[in-house]
Design a protein around this motif. Structure first.
Motif, PDB file in Angstrom:
ATOM      1  N   UNK A   1       0.830  -1.210   0.000  1.00  0.00           N
ATOM      2  CA  UNK A   1       0.000   0.000   0.000  1.00  0.00           C
ATOM      3  C   UNK A   1       0.864   1.260   0.000  1.00  0.00           C
ATOM      4  N   UNK A   2       2.032   1.146   0.589  1.00  0.00           N
ATOM      5  CA  UNK A   2       3.018   2.225   0.545  1.00  0.00           C
ATOM      6  C   UNK A   2       2.441   3.567   0.984  1.00  0.00           C
ATOM      7  N   UNK A   3       2.694   4.607   0.196  1.00  0.00           N
ATOM      8  CA  UNK A   3       2.337   5.965   0.627  1.00  0.00           C
ATOM      9  C   UNK A   3       0.877   6.318   0.368  1.00  0.00           C
ATOM     10  N   UNK A   4       0.064   5.323  -0.007  1.00  0.00           N
ATOM     11  CA  UNK A   4      -1.374   5.601  -0.101  1.00  0.00           C
ATOM     12  C   UNK A   4      -1.903   6.023   1.263  1.00  0.00           C
ATOM     13  N   UNK A   5      -1.391   5.399   2.333  1.00  0.00           N
ATOM     14  CA  UNK A   5      -1.873   5.802   3.648  1.00  0.00           C
ATOM     15  C   UNK A   5      -0.803   5.911   4.715  1.00  0.00           C
ATOM     16  N   UNK A   6       0.451   5.688   4.354  1.00  0.00           N
ATOM     17  CA  UNK A   6       1.500   6.006   5.314  1.00  0.00           C
ATOM     18  C   UNK A   6       1.400   5.259   6.641  1.00  0.00           C
ATOM     19  N   UNK A   7       1.031   3.996   6.593  1.00  0.00           N
ATOM     20  CA  UNK A   7       1.100   3.194   7.827  1.00  0.00           C
ATOM     21  C   UNK A   7       2.448   2.515   7.913  1.00  0.00           C
ATOM     22  N   UNK A   8       3.119   2.487   6.768  1.00  0.00           N
ATOM     23  CA  UNK A   8       4.443   1.879   6.692  1.00  0.00           C
ATOM     24  C   UNK A   8       5.467   3.021   6.688  1.00  0.00           C
ATOM     25  N   UNK A   9       6.662   2.740   6.264  1.00  0.00           N
ATOM     26  CA  UNK A   9       7.717   3.764   6.356  1.00  0.00           C
ATOM     27  C   UNK A   9       7.572   4.865   5.303  1.00  0.00           C
ATOM     28  N   UNK A  10       6.733   4.662   4.268  1.00  0.00           N
ATOM     29  CA  UNK A  10       6.623   5.651   3.189  1.00  0.00           C
ATOM     30  C   UNK A  10       5.597   6.710   3.572  1.00  0.00           C
ATOM     31  N   UNK A  11       6.040   7.932   3.798  1.00  0.00           N
ATOM     32  CA  UNK A  11       5.077   8.985   4.103  1.00  0.00           C
ATOM     33  C   UNK A  11       5.589  10.372   3.719  1.00  0.00           C
ATOM     34  N   UNK A  12       4.647  11.302   3.633  1.00  0.00           N
ATOM     35  CA  UNK A  12       5.011  12.694   3.366  1.00  0.00           C
ATOM     36  C   UNK A  12       5.434  13.361   4.669  1.00  0.00           C
ATOM     37  N   UNK A  13       6.328  14.323   4.544  1.00  0.00           N
ATOM     38  CA  UNK A  13       6.654  15.165   5.706  1.00  0.00           C
ATOM     39  C   UNK A  13       5.639  16.311   5.734  1.00  0.00           C
TER      40      UNK A  13
END
Ligand code: SF4
Lengths: 201, 473
Positions: B414-426
């Motif tokens: 799912x990646x940065x679709x919802x940022x529950x993992x390490x991929x997220x926006x600052x």
């Protein structure tokens, strides 16, 4: 599940439309494998600064609303994801009743599984209750599920609609699964027929 | 003669187990998908009540929300998940699947991916079925003419225990999309156009059936993109009547019917359409030729505008609640009314998710990326929706095009679709994203999301601003 019969409590105003499940409980709190303890995470990103300090202006940080059990909000409340963490967080904070002009379908259904009563009312009645809720600790509202009535602080009475079956579930605090398993024979019958009609399934 | 029925009514009637007076109807659930975020409490509930899973063979489990998508962490398997809570959820799913006898596609299985990409890919999703998952984007599977919708965790437990659900019947809405879309306009733009028109609550209480020439012309991937976004329009499910494209897609997949079963299934699937004269409680008609490439400017998927346009002025909104929401959205997004959207600079680009993480999406991105370079200030990631999508893309050499252009080519999830993992926006980072939700904080606290199609995301990556993809084709 705790039955819901009557509730007399402070109502907190949250006059926003489209309150989504990411607002109600941001995803970083979805990593739990339990149902309990989520009240502290409720509305986290609206309630606290990034470094974890309370934002005094946010309604639930105001002393008058610390013990609120009723939430009055805008249209399409609970839109977004299916996460039941949203009603779990509301319940854990103390909310047992959400009043809004409309609700997103999945959230609405999830409330009933957790002993929370969601009430949909026309906008003019919401406006009135929102005014009432703005009165802080004096914003005491009474909800009577059996009679389907809401009583405001000035004694005005508003009636509301609810599906009769869901009403019984709440009034009695019934376990849904137990109820369905009681009809186990109907499920067996269905499966026997489906096996013949759709054997590829 | 029998009453003319909609496709939804047909599937509903077919699955009705009981409808006792004064009770909510009970409907049968054919297939159940399970992921790690919304299922732990359901399995725990079963254990506490001493209940079992009625049909483990109708259930499929796959972790997706918490899995890391960078190569190094991924290579470590579950141990490579650095966040202990994420790791515990993924471990708990594996343990619950083993305990209750449910098939589980582990993180290192090539078939692992986003649950809504995996179901169709495996042939688990078929026309006429009822399919549920503790995830609102289960609506994706409606692309196959299956009645598919998201449920809460208590309902996950209910389905595990009984293979049924208790729910009210929805109303019928038909959205007809006529005509042919112009260049650079695809399924994602159609979806955004519909939500822009009906609003995020427009579909509440309805199941939407998509019909019309432009829908028939969509590939299965495009239909999945469209049905995926039904929930953003408030509808619990979207449906498209199955046709030859649907049958071709399913044929030969691991869980598709085989031999004589295929013929039998096909005969049934061909009955799955809305009868002439069937009643719809609401009808929306759109012409695809009128839809330009779209972007969202606010924090609700209904906040759409043509990429050639400007940020709208909340002062023009008559309803005070909506006006306040739009003002709040502009503030959050760091935009001002009247600003040209094509001048909005992006920091990040995210291509992936259950909306746009399929092979066709990646091919579309490659068609724009080929021979071009990602703008120097942009970090652009491409996350395939499943291990099989990744493998296919690499077989076609798409990964080489992406890497050459400067995209970050990652592992499925799912990646940065919802940022529950390490991929997220600052905070305050701005992203052109092919995902489905632009809610506040969705891609990371304070992050600013603009929803776009895959080709529009690729164009934004290359130009470094929101860009009309038609300038690049
Ligand atoms: S990709 Fe996004 S929307 Fe789809 S299932 Fe994962 S988190 Fe949900």
């Amino acid at each position: 599940m705790e039955p819901f019969t009557t509730l007399t409590a402070v109502a907190a105003p949250l006059p926003l439309v489209n309150v989504d499940t990411d607002m109600i409980i941001p995803k970083q709190f979805l990593k739990t494998i339990q149902r309990s303890g989520l009240g502290n995470a409720l509305f986290d990103e609206m309630r606290r600064t990034p470094d974890g300090k309370d934002i005094p202006d946010f309604v639930l940080n105001k002393p008058a609303y610390k013990n609120a059990k009723i939430l009055v909000s805008g249209a399409n409340f609970g839109c977004g994801s299916s996460r039941e963490h949203a009603p779990w967080a509301l319940l854990d904070f103390g909310f047992r009743c959400i009043i809004a002009p409309s609700f997103a379908d999945i959230f609405y259904g999830n409330c009933f599984k957790n002993g929370i009563l969601p009430i949909a009312l026309p906008q003019d009645q919401i406006d009135k209750l929102m005014d009432d809720a703005e009165r802080g600790a004096n914003a005491i509202i009474s909800v009577d599920l059996e009679k389907q009535e809401i009583r405001g602080p000035d004694g005005g009475v508003i009636t509301f609609d609810i599906d009769p079956f869901r009403k019984q579930i709440l009034l009695n605090g019934w376990d849904d699964i137990g109820l369905t398993l009681r009809d186990g024979a109907a499920i067996d019958d269905y499966e026997a027929k489906a096996k013949l009609a759709k054997p590829w399934l | 003669m029998t009453r003319a029925r909609t496709l939804y009514d047909k599937i509903w009637d077919e699955h009705l187990v009981s409808a006792a007076p004064g009770e909510l109807p009970v409907i049968y659930i054919d297939r159940h998908l399970v992921h790690e975020v919304t299922s732990p409490q359901a399995f725990e509930g079963l254990r506490m009540a001493g209940r079992t899973v009625r049909h483990p063979e109708k259930t499929l489990a796959v972790p997706d929300h918490n899995v890391p998508t960078d190569k190094a962490n991924r290579a470590g398997g579950i141990e490579g998940i650095s966040d202990p809570e994420s790791k515990l959820q993924v471990q708990t799913l594996a343990a619950n699947a083993a305990e209750f006898g449910i098939e589980h596609l582990a993180m290192d299985d090539i078939r692992q991916g986003i649950v809504h990409i995996v179901g169709p890919e495996q042939g688990f999703t078929q026309p006429g079925m009822t399919i549920v998952c503790g995830d609102s984007h289960t609506s994706t599977h409606g692309a196959f003419g299956a009645l598919a919708f998201g449920i809460g965790t208590s309902e996950v437990e209910h389905v595990l225990a009984t293979q049924t659900l208790r729910m009210p019947q929805s109303k019928n809405m038909r959205v007809t999309v006529n005509g042919t879309p112009g260049p650079g306009v695809g399924a994602k733009d159609i979806a955004l156009a519909i939500i822009g028109k009906i609003g995020t609550a427009g579909g509440t209480g309805y199941v939407i059936e998509y019909a019309g020439e432009a829908i028939r012309a969509l590939s299965m991937e495009g239909r999945m993109t469209l049905c995926n976004m039904s929930i953003e329009g408030g509808a619990r499910a979207g449906l498209i009547a199955p046709d030859e494209k649907t049958f071709d897609y399913i044929k030969g997949r691991p869980q598709a019917p085989k031999g004589g079963g295929w013929e039998q299934a096909l005969a049934y699937w061909k009955t799955l359409f809305s009868d002439d004269g069937a009643h719809f409680d609401a009808e929306i008609v759109i012409d695809a030729a009128d839809i330009p490439p779209l972007v969202t400017w606010g924090t609700s998927p209904e906040d759409v505008a043509p990429v050639t346009g400007v940020v709208p002025d909340p002062a023009n909104e008559s309803d005070p609640g909506r006006r306040a929401a739009k003002e709040r959205a502009l503030d959050y997004m760091g935009l001002t009314a009247g600003q040209k959207l094509s001048e909005v600079k992006v920091d990040r680009v995210f291509i992936g998710s259950c909306t746009n993480g399929r092979i066709e999406d990646l091919r579309a991105v490659a068609s724009i990326a080929k021979g071009r370079k990602v703008a120097a200030h942009v970090n652009a990631m491409i996350v395939p929706g499943s291990g099989l999508v990744k493998e296919q893309a690499e077989r076609e050499g798409l990964d080489a095009i992406f890497i050459e252009a400067g995209f970050d080519w990652r592992e499925p999830g799912c990646s940065m679709c919802l940022a529950m993992n390490a991929d997220k926006l600052k905070p305050e980072e701005r992203c052109a994203s092919t995902s489905n939700r632009n809610f506040e904080g969705r891609q990371g606290r304070g992050g600013r999301t603009h929803l776009v199609s895959p080709v529009m995301a690729a164009a934004a990556a290359i130009k470094g601003t929101l860009t009309d993809v038609r300038e690049l084709v």
